[in-house]
Design an enzyme around this catalytic site. Structure first.
Site, PDB file in Angstrom:
ATOM      1  N   GLU A  32     -29.996 -18.772   4.821  1.00  0.00           N
ATOM      2  CA  GLU A  32     -30.865 -19.946   4.708  1.00  0.00           C
ATOM      3  C   GLU A  32     -30.065 -21.235   4.813  1.00  0.00           C
ATOM      4  OE1 GLU A  32     -34.105 -19.820   5.456  1.00  0.00           O
ATOM      5  OE2 GLU A  32     -34.360 -18.453   3.769  1.00  0.00           O
ATOM      6  N   HIS A  33     -30.564 -22.151   5.595  1.00  0.00           N
ATOM      7  CA  HIS A  33     -29.898 -23.430   5.856  1.00  0.00           C
ATOM      8  C   HIS A  33     -28.525 -23.203   6.495  1.00  0.00           C
ATOM      9  CE1 HIS A  33     -32.881 -26.152   4.148  1.00  0.00           C
ATOM     10  NE2 HIS A  33     -33.118 -25.204   3.268  1.00  0.00           N
ATOM     11  N   GLY A 123     -48.808 -24.432   5.144  1.00  0.00           N
ATOM     12  CA  GLY A 123     -47.736 -25.089   4.394  1.00  0.00           C
ATOM     13  C   GLY A 123     -46.962 -24.123   3.509  1.00  0.00           C
ATOM     14  N   SER A 124     -46.945 -22.842   3.888  1.00  0.00           N
ATOM     15  CA  SER A 124     -46.359 -21.840   3.008  1.00  0.00           C
ATOM     16  C   SER A 124     -44.891 -21.596   3.297  1.00  0.00           C
ATOM     17  CB  SER A 124     -47.116 -20.526   3.176  1.00  0.00           C
ATOM     18  OG  SER A 124     -46.987 -20.104   4.522  1.00  0.00           O
ATOM     19  N   SER A 128     -45.749 -21.777  10.150  1.00  0.00           N
ATOM     20  CA  SER A 128     -46.974 -21.954  10.919  1.00  0.00           C
ATOM     21  C   SER A 128     -46.757 -22.965  12.051  1.00  0.00           C
ATOM     22  CB  SER A 128     -48.143 -22.359  10.028  1.00  0.00           C
ATOM     23  OG  SER A 128     -47.784 -23.472   9.245  1.00  0.00           O
ATOM     24  N   ASP A 174     -36.630 -20.642  13.274  1.00  0.00           N
ATOM     25  CA  ASP A 174     -38.061 -20.344  13.190  1.00  0.00           C
ATOM     26  C   ASP A 174     -38.654 -20.065  14.569  1.00  0.00           C
ATOM     27  OD1 ASP A 174     -37.518 -21.006  10.625  1.00  0.00           O
ATOM     28  OD2 ASP A 174     -38.667 -22.871  10.613  1.00  0.00           O
ATOM     29  N   TYR A 224     -34.993 -32.279   3.786  1.00  0.00           N
ATOM     30  CA  TYR A 224     -34.398 -31.354   4.761  1.00  0.00           C
ATOM     31  C   TYR A 224     -33.399 -32.111   5.631  1.00  0.00           C
ATOM     32  CZ  TYR A 224     -34.017 -27.863   8.443  1.00  0.00           C
ATOM     33  OH  TYR A 224     -33.526 -26.955   9.343  1.00  0.00           O
TER      34      TYR A 224
END
Ligand code: GLA
Length: 389
Positions: A32-33, A123-124, A128, A174, A224
């Protein structure tokens, strides 16, 4: 599902041929990141995602309609108005991708009537927006016959649209996962050169469980971008003493040698996360390949701690979900997934422990946070595809 959407399309735009695309959401298992630091990621595509139906027009008008926001009606714009506008809401994503294709030299001379429907919770943090971008890219390729455009191009131009049109400096993970996913597999992607391998995720007695905090990201986008620039600052400082291109090139040992060059302590912290998270991802993939699922789970847990303490992108909602998960019997690993600041956690949970997980984590979360979380057992699906009849 598709028949209902076609019916809706007809209601709004009239009879005729329509092109149909499905593009999945994604969940990241670990890494992650790291994707804007030239590190590795390990996401998989889901079987939930975005359906896009569209038809070419004979003029330059663009019409967009979302079944999810039926009350908002049809957004009408044109190929001559491709600039980001707040009031354009979700249509800024498909518009951004049309703009990106034009920037890359592809002529789009005709407008389109577009209908979308998504079953990724909004927004999860399950991508999306990337899913919608990749759906748009594949729709343009199909509809305008851009045969030379690859799925990797579609991922890259989706990211380009997100960065330049929507102003979020995201990495490639993503869009790549939505475009390139494979059923039953996670994608081990090196973001430094986009080389990748599919790794089977065969959990015989466990499931991948997503817990959605229902906390919307809010200020997440600006935070972010801030994290990203802190990593860039650390990299610049390190480059004065060691010629590296990305933080992802460092191991724990080399990081220890050069970290003294980083001026601001906060940037040391951010860089440490980026470096160690990349190393954890390499170890996790090796563990999964050897079927050492317990080790994989421990690395997921360590990933969360690092995102909480060094990267500071978790927050009370995600921490509660994960810390409650860690208390449950049969939880192999649990961590936040995606950008953070709200969104979801991903856990690997033994089959017979899933019900208890949902009950006890759900109860503790609602008691502490004041509203409920949602839980989904997910299946790993394919990357975006054209739905042919
Ligand atoms: C968001 C971004 C990705 C990635 C993750 C964090 O999902 O879009 O590019 O940086 O956050 O790993």
């Amino acid at each position: 599902m598709l028949q209902e959407l076609k019916q809706k399309f007809k209601e709004y735009y009239g009879d005729g041929q329509v092109e149909c695309i499905f593009s999945p959401g994604r969940v990241n298992l670990i890494g992650e990141h790291t994707d804007y630091n030239g590190g590795h990621v390990f996401p998989c595509a889901l079987t939930i995602g975005t359906y896009m139906l569209a038809r070419k027009r004979e003029d330059r008008t663009l019409r967009f309609f979302s079944v999810n926001f039926e009350k908002a009606g049809v957004f009408v714009t044109s190929l001559d108005e491709l600039t980001w506008k707040k009031e354009d809401r979700w249509t800024n994503y498909p518009k951004g991708v049309i703009w990106a294709f034009q920037q890359k030299g592809f002529e789009i001379n005709y407008g389109m009537d577009v209908l979308v429907y998504g079953n990724i919770p909004n927004g999860s943090g399950l991508s999306s927006s990337a899913s919608l971008e990749v759906a748009t890219g594949l729709m343009l390729k199909t509809m305008f016959g851009f045969d030379q455009v690859t799925m990797t191009d579609i991922a890259l131009w989706g990211q380009y649209a997100e960065n330049r049109y929507n102003g979020v400096n995201c990495g490639i993970m993503d869009q790549f996962a939505c475009a390139m996913g494979k059923e039953g597999h996670a994608i081990f992607l090196d973001t430094a050169d986009l080389s990748y391998q599919y790794v089977p995720v065969q959990l015989t007695d466990a499931k991948v469980l997503i817990a959605c905090s229902n906390k919307k990201r809010g200020l997440g986008d600006s935070k972010y971008n801030e994290r990203r620039s802190e990593c860039e600052e650390a990299l610049k400082d390190i480059q004065k003493v060691m010629p590296i291109k990305n933080l992802g090139e460092l191991t724990e040992e080399t990081f220890e040698q050069v970290k003294g060059a980083i001026r601001r302590p906060i940037c040391v912290q951010r860089a440490r996360h980026a470096v160690l998270e990349n190393q954890r991802t390499l170890q996790a993939v090796e563990a999964l390949n050897k079927n050492e699922i317990e080790l994989f789970g421990r690395l997921m847990n360590e990933s969360h701690v690092s995102l909480r303490d060094d990267y500071e992108v978790t927050g009370v909602e995600l921490d509660t979900l994960v810390e409650e998960a860690w208390k449950c019997e049969g939880v192999i690993g649990s961590r936040m997934t995606g950008a953070g600041f709200g969104g979801c956690t991903v856990s690997i949970v033994k089959n017979d422990a899933v019900d208890n997980f949902i009950a006890s984590v759900g109860k503790a979360y609602e008691e502490k946070i004041g509203y409920p979380a949602d839980f989904y057992v997910v299946d790993i699906g394919a990357g975006a595809y054209r739905i042919e009849e």
